[in-house]
Design a protein around this motif. Structure first.
Motif, PDB file in Angstrom:
ATOM      1  N   GLY A 111       0.898  -1.196   0.011  1.00  0.00           N
ATOM      2  CA  GLY A 111       0.048   0.112  -0.099  1.00  0.00           C
ATOM      3  C   GLY A 111       1.057   1.359   0.007  1.00  0.00           C
ATOM      4  O   GLY A 111       0.365   2.493  -0.033  1.00  0.00           O
ATOM      5  N   TYR A 112       2.158   1.230   0.074  1.00  0.00           N
ATOM      6  CA  TYR A 112       3.209   2.311  -0.043  1.00  0.00           C
ATOM      7  C   TYR A 112       4.384   1.978  -0.569  1.00  0.00           C
ATOM      8  O   TYR A 112       4.736   0.717  -0.733  1.00  0.00           O
ATOM      9  CB  TYR A 112       3.099   2.785   1.351  1.00  0.00           C
ATOM     10  N   LYS A 113       4.981   2.810  -1.039  1.00  0.00           N
ATOM     11  CA  LYS A 113       6.298   2.792  -1.811  1.00  0.00           C
ATOM     12  C   LYS A 113       7.372   2.339  -0.552  1.00  0.00           C
ATOM     13  O   LYS A 113       7.525   3.125   0.376  1.00  0.00           O
ATOM     14  CB  LYS A 113       6.753   3.964  -2.574  1.00  0.00           C
ATOM     15  N   VAL A 114       8.152   1.275  -0.811  1.00  0.00           N
ATOM     16  CA  VAL A 114       8.907   0.799   0.305  1.00  0.00           C
ATOM     17  C   VAL A 114      10.423   0.576  -0.332  1.00  0.00           C
ATOM     18  O   VAL A 114      10.740   0.133  -1.344  1.00  0.00           O
ATOM     19  CB  VAL A 114       8.501  -0.658   0.884  1.00  0.00           C
ATOM     20  N   LEU A 153      12.710  -3.250   3.175  1.00  0.00           N
ATOM     21  CA  LEU A 153      12.080  -4.625   2.821  1.00  0.00           C
ATOM     22  C   LEU A 153      12.907  -5.742   3.392  1.00  0.00           C
ATOM     23  O   LEU A 153      12.552  -6.630   3.821  1.00  0.00           O
ATOM     24  CB  LEU A 153      12.073  -4.575   1.071  1.00  0.00           C
ATOM     25  N   GLU A 154      14.297  -5.318   3.381  1.00  0.00           N
ATOM     26  CA  GLU A 154      15.175  -6.427   3.781  1.00  0.00           C
ATOM     27  C   GLU A 154      14.946  -6.581   5.454  1.00  0.00           C
ATOM     28  O   GLU A 154      15.165  -7.636   6.058  1.00  0.00           O
ATOM     29  CB  GLU A 154      16.606  -6.077   3.723  1.00  0.00           C
ATOM     30  N   TYR A 155      14.823  -5.425   6.056  1.00  0.00           N
ATOM     31  CA  TYR A 155      14.455  -5.224   7.556  1.00  0.00           C
ATOM     32  C   TYR A 155      12.994  -6.113   7.812  1.00  0.00           C
ATOM     33  O   TYR A 155      13.286  -7.095   8.651  1.00  0.00           O
ATOM     34  CB  TYR A 155      14.319  -4.010   7.983  1.00  0.00           C
ATOM     35  N   ILE A 156      12.215  -5.738   7.223  1.00  0.00           N
ATOM     36  CA  ILE A 156      10.793  -6.819   7.214  1.00  0.00           C
ATOM     37  C   ILE A 156      11.042  -8.097   7.061  1.00  0.00           C
ATOM     38  O   ILE A 156      10.575  -8.991   7.773  1.00  0.00           O
ATOM     39  CB  ILE A 156       9.708  -6.170   6.268  1.00  0.00           C
ATOM     40  N   LYS A 157      11.910  -8.525   5.904  1.00  0.00           N
ATOM     41  CA  LYS A 157      12.204  -9.992   5.653  1.00  0.00           C
ATOM     42  C   LYS A 157      13.024 -10.635   6.873  1.00  0.00           C
ATOM     43  O   LYS A 157      12.723 -11.709   7.293  1.00  0.00           O
ATOM     44  CB  LYS A 157      13.075 -10.005   4.444  1.00  0.00           C
ATOM     45  N   GLU A 158      13.775  -9.876   7.478  1.00  0.00           N
ATOM     46  CA  GLU A 158      14.742 -10.359   8.412  1.00  0.00           C
ATOM     47  C   GLU A 158      13.688 -10.509   9.908  1.00  0.00           C
ATOM     48  O   GLU A 158      14.088 -11.611  10.409  1.00  0.00           O
ATOM     49  CB  GLU A 158      15.710  -9.393   8.896  1.00  0.00           C
ATOM     50  N   GLN A 159      13.061  -9.559   9.973  1.00  0.00           N
ATOM     51  CA  GLN A 159      12.091  -9.892  11.069  1.00  0.00           C
ATOM     52  C   GLN A 159      11.102 -10.949  11.040  1.00  0.00           C
ATOM     53  O   GLN A 159      10.668 -11.636  12.061  1.00  0.00           O
ATOM     54  CB  GLN A 159      11.543  -8.584  11.607  1.00  0.00           C
ATOM     55  N   THR A 160      10.414 -11.159   9.592  1.00  0.00           N
ATOM     56  CA  THR A 160       9.591 -12.004   9.310  1.00  0.00           C
ATOM     57  C   THR A 160      10.323 -13.518   9.698  1.00  0.00           C
ATOM     58  O   THR A 160       9.713 -14.213   9.875  1.00  0.00           O
ATOM     59  CB  THR A 160       8.877 -11.888   7.933  1.00  0.00           C
ATOM     60  N   GLN A 161      11.521 -13.565   9.189  1.00  0.00           N
ATOM     61  CA  GLN A 161      12.276 -14.890   9.389  1.00  0.00           C
ATOM     62  C   GLN A 161      12.368 -15.272  10.682  1.00  0.00           C
ATOM     63  O   GLN A 161      12.398 -16.287  10.995  1.00  0.00           O
ATOM     64  CB  GLN A 161      13.698 -14.651   8.610  1.00  0.00           C
ATOM     65  N   ILE A 162      12.800 -14.369  11.614  1.00  0.00           N
ATOM     66  CA  ILE A 162      13.042 -14.422  13.108  1.00  0.00           C
ATOM     67  C   ILE A 162      11.677 -15.015  13.724  1.00  0.00           C
ATOM     68  O   ILE A 162      11.774 -16.131  14.425  1.00  0.00           O
ATOM     69  CB  ILE A 162      13.278 -13.234  13.531  1.00  0.00           C
ATOM     70  N   GLU A 163      10.520 -14.312  13.336  1.00  0.00           N
ATOM     71  CA  GLU A 163       9.337 -14.901  13.737  1.00  0.00           C
ATOM     72  C   GLU A 163       9.022 -16.169  13.389  1.00  0.00           C
ATOM     73  O   GLU A 163       8.311 -16.861  14.019  1.00  0.00           O
ATOM     74  CB  GLU A 163       8.119 -13.863  13.356  1.00  0.00           C
ATOM     75  N   LEU A 164       9.299 -16.633  11.859  1.00  0.00           N
ATOM     76  CA  LEU A 164       8.667 -17.939  11.335  1.00  0.00           C
ATOM     77  C   LEU A 164       9.690 -18.975  11.942  1.00  0.00           C
ATOM     78  O   LEU A 164       9.214 -20.162  12.208  1.00  0.00           O
ATOM     79  CB  LEU A 164       9.053 -17.846   9.861  1.00  0.00           C
ATOM     80  N   GLU A 165      10.904 -18.766  12.255  1.00  0.00           N
ATOM     81  CA  GLU A 165      11.846 -19.614  13.231  1.00  0.00           C
ATOM     82  C   GLU A 165      11.353 -19.904  14.448  1.00  0.00           C
ATOM     83  O   GLU A 165      11.399 -21.086  15.124  1.00  0.00           O
ATOM     84  CB  GLU A 165      13.198 -19.129  13.008  1.00  0.00           C
ATOM     85  N   LYS A 166      10.708 -19.027  15.240  1.00  0.00           N
ATOM     86  CA  LYS A 166      10.270 -19.193  16.743  1.00  0.00           C
ATOM     87  C   LYS A 166       8.920 -20.063  16.410  1.00  0.00           C
ATOM     88  O   LYS A 166       8.977 -20.955  17.275  1.00  0.00           O
ATOM     89  CB  LYS A 166       9.605 -17.674  17.088  1.00  0.00           C
ATOM     90  N   LEU A 167       8.026 -19.807  15.564  1.00  0.00           N
ATOM     91  CA  LEU A 167       7.015 -20.534  15.064  1.00  0.00           C
ATOM     92  C   LEU A 167       7.449 -21.978  14.967  1.00  0.00           C
ATOM     93  O   LEU A 167       6.938 -22.959  15.168  1.00  0.00           O
ATOM     94  CB  LEU A 167       6.112 -20.110  14.004  1.00  0.00           C
ATOM     95  N   ALA A 168       8.362 -22.278  14.160  1.00  0.00           N
ATOM     96  CA  ALA A 168       9.081 -23.425  13.599  1.00  0.00           C
ATOM     97  C   ALA A 168       9.510 -24.337  14.985  1.00  0.00           C
ATOM     98  O   ALA A 168       9.341 -25.606  15.019  1.00  0.00           O
ATOM     99  CB  ALA A 168       9.937 -23.351  12.543  1.00  0.00           C
ATOM    100  N   LYS A 169      10.188 -23.835  15.778  1.00  0.00           N
ATOM    101  CA  LYS A 169      10.700 -24.420  17.025  1.00  0.00           C
ATOM    102  C   LYS A 169       9.640 -24.871  17.666  1.00  0.00           C
ATOM    103  O   LYS A 169       9.706 -25.968  18.195  1.00  0.00           O
ATOM    104  CB  LYS A 169      11.605 -23.375  17.645  1.00  0.00           C
ATOM    105  N   GLU A 170       8.409 -24.099  17.794  1.00  0.00           N
ATOM    106  CA  GLU A 170       7.628 -24.540  18.657  1.00  0.00           C
ATOM    107  C   GLU A 170       6.623 -25.808  18.098  1.00  0.00           C
ATOM    108  O   GLU A 170       6.365 -26.475  18.770  1.00  0.00           O
ATOM    109  CB  GLU A 170       6.259 -23.371  18.857  1.00  0.00           C
TER     110      GLU A 170
END
Length: 632
Positions: free
Chosen positions: A536-539, A544-561
């Motif tokens: 919805g806005y120009k990024v 984008l790389e920061y969003i990707k990095e944070q998303t990866q961290i969150e997915l890894e936490k989910l994967a561990k659980e």
């Protein structure tokens, strides 16, 4: 003939019925083995039972993994057919076959013996037919087997209920004996004094002594091989896998519970005995060691003696019945897969039981009962069972390698991941320990039991001759490693999926949705696609790389659980257009399907989102998609 082949066994056994079969075939053994093991192992009898219990644990857990994965009647004969070849499959089945027949007759005679203790008038019953004299014990045992044939013929449901009732009664009485014994008689000092006496110092004619070991060590090892006999029988759970409701759920539970209850029972009895009586007294009470122990209890000993006879009677009766179940299903399975004549595989159209093998092996067991004493055949009991367990462990390891993409409802814990033939394989540590242990035990049986060595190899030789002649007659190869792949179908295969996780999604909801909708057969690749055009806005690129990095961290936490719940999970975060990225990831990773989470409204209308377009596009590419209901 065609109609008979189309009739299948009927699933009528619940989880407790399955447990009762596993325990019922083992629970009675302690009433017979305790005194015999003490005769040779002396004060170290609890140690012999404890070592055997460790081996039994590996065996029981192997069945807990394999039986629900390949839910066929036949047990190890089926697993080795799938994992190894037809010849090994036949050897495992033939080796266990005699043990089941012996189980029918041995425990029918033992059950009759305890019934005679309760009703002494049985001794007065005799049949004289010229040169043949049949005593009351043999007649009673034969009548017991006739009853078991009738119950098993009309349906596994009745047989299972019969065993379950006997096992409940037996467990209650065993519990009473143990609680009373530890409260009134057990002495810790007596236990510690005796357990240091490792092996009897007497020389026995039936033991094949090894010259490089001293006399007590030879006797202790001989006692150890006999202690293993107290743990033979859990394979009955696997023999009835084709008749068990929801085998993927109930068999692992039943097998694990059987392992726990049997080990607690056997080890508790052996420790109680060693802490209550001298091992010499137990050794002199081979016929009824538990009754001798109970009679020594102060205050209540004489009253509990009759309960011992009742417990032994019902558990021996249950063990004899499971022997008939095991023999009939095993041989019918061997006929089904053309390891023995196909005639043996006959499922009754009305009762849905293997009628021919029930009658045939029931009558064989009946005939063996008539003399009332079968020591020669009893010496073979361990030989065939331990050989079958060796093949069980080999099959477990082979199937981990060959069928690593098969879904296992329950998997033996403690594994080492190694790479074999370009694939990651979980090598079972307990399975490897079980293999080494059973090989050592079988070698000890061959070396220390001269009678079992001669008779056991003779039995195998006869079986191999029958097998070779039959396979040649039907023009089938003697060794066929592909037959199992064609004849044995696993319960289910693993399914590799990509599960789409929206950026900024509430991951606790995602986890709950997965736990509610997907079981462990799904190998999940969590994929989150960051599509700049949908933000919805120009990024900027660094954002984008920061969003990707944070998303990866969150997915890894989910994967561990999720991994803590037994799932195989990997993660990936990509930047790009949604449809094209998912299509590329699906192709590269060769997944079976793509899944995404959707919310259902109260009117059952599915919310709209970018995944709708994705689903249509992927279907055009012949990529399967499915929806997971969003957890509330």
């Amino acid at each position: 003939m065609t109609e008979q082949r189309e009739v299948e066994l009927k699933r009528e056994i619940g989880w407790f019925g399955s447990f009762a079969m596993g325990y019922g075939d083992v629970g009675a053994d302690i009433f017979i083995a305790l005194g015999v093991v003490a005769l040779y192992a002396a004060g170290a009898t609890p140690l012999a039972f404890l070592i055997a219990a460790i081996v039994y644990t590996a065996i029981g857990l192997a069945y807990a993994e394999l039986a629900p994965t390949y839910p066929y009647a036949g047990g190890v004969q089926v697993y080795s057919l799938r994992g190894l070849n037809t010849l090994v499959s036949f050897v495992s089945g033939w080796a266990l076959m005699l043990d089941y027949v012996l189980c029918i007759s041995l425990f029918a005679v033992a059950s009759a013996g305890y019934l005679k203790f309760i009703i002494p008038q049985i001794s007065n019953i005799t049949i004289d037919l010229q040169l043949l004299h049949i005593g009351g014990l043999g007649i009673t045992a034969a009548l017991i087997v006739l009853l078991l044939i009738l119950i098993n013929y009309v349906g596994i449901k009745y047989s299972s209920s019969f065993i379950s009732t006997l096992v409940v009664a037996g467990l209650l009485i065993q519990g009473l004996i143990l609680v009373s014994g530890y409260a009134l008689k057990f002495n810790l000092e007596t236990l510690f004094e005796q357990i240091r006496i490792i092996g009897s110092s007497f020389r026995f004619n039936e033991v094949g002594y090894l010259s490089f070991l001293n006399l007590p060590t030879n006797n202790f090892l001989y006692g150890l091989t006999l202690a293993m006999a107290s743990f033979i029988g859990i394979e009955s759970i696997a023999q009835a896998a084709e008749e068990t409701k929801r085998p993927y759920k109930w068999i692992p539970r039943a097998a694990k519970l059987s392992v726990i209850v049997v080990i607690v029972s056997v080890v508790s009895f052996s420790i109680l005995a060693a802490g209550s009586l001298s091992w010499e007294v137990l050794a002199r009470s081979i016929e009824n060691p538990v009754a001798t122990m109970v009679n020594s209890y102060p205050l209540v000993g004489s009253y509990l003696a009759s309960f011992v006879a009742i417990a032994a009677f019902v558990l021996c009766l249950a063990s004899s019945n499971t022997g008939l179940i095991g023999a009939s299903r095993l041989v019918a399975s061997m006929g089904k897969f053309l390891l023995l004549p196909r005639w043996l595989y006959n499922i009754h159209p009305a009762f849905r039981t293997p009628s021919r093998t029930i009658v045939l092996f029931g009558l064989i067991g009946l005939l063996l009962c008539l003399p009332g004493d079968i020591p020669f055949l009893a010496s073979l009991y361990n030989f065939g069972a331990i050989l079958g367990y060796i093949i069980l462990m080999l099959s477990l390891i082979a199937l981990r390698i060959k069928d690593n993409n098969v879904y296992r409802p329950w998997k033996m814990p403690f594994n080492v991941n190694i790479r074999i033939r370009g694939r990651n394989v979980d090598l079972p540590i307990l399975g490897t320990i079980g293999l080494v242990s059973t090989v050592i035990l079988w070698i000890l049986i061959v070396l220390l039991h001269p009678l079992a060595r001669i008779a056991g190899f003779s039995w195998l030789g006869i079986g191999l001759c029958i097998y070779v002649l039959y396979r040649r007659k039907i023009r089938k190869p003697i060794i066929d490693s592909r037959a199992g792949l064609e004849l044995i179908t696993p319960h289910a295969y693993k399914m590799d999926i990509i599960l789409l996780v929206r950026p900024f999604e509430e991951l606790e909801v995602v986890k709950k949705s997965i736990l509610e909708n997907l079981d462990n057969r799904f190998v999940i690749r969590l994929l989150s696609v960051i599509d700049p055009s949908k933000l919805g806005y120009k990024v900027k690129l660094d954002e984008l790389e920061y969003i990707k990095e944070q998303t990866q961290i969150e997915l890894e936490k989910l994967a561990k659980e999720l991994r803590s719940h037994g799932y195989e999970v990997s993660t990936s975060v990509k930047i790009g257009e949604l449809v094209k990225t998912v299509e590329t990831e699906s192709t590269i990773n060769k997944v079976d399907a793509v899944a995404y989470i959707k919310r259902l409204t109260e009117k059952a209308a599915i919310e709209k989102g970018p995944e709708d377009e994705l689903s249509q596009q992927l279907l055009k590419k012949k990529i399967i998609t499915f929806v997971i209901k969003r957890a509330i």
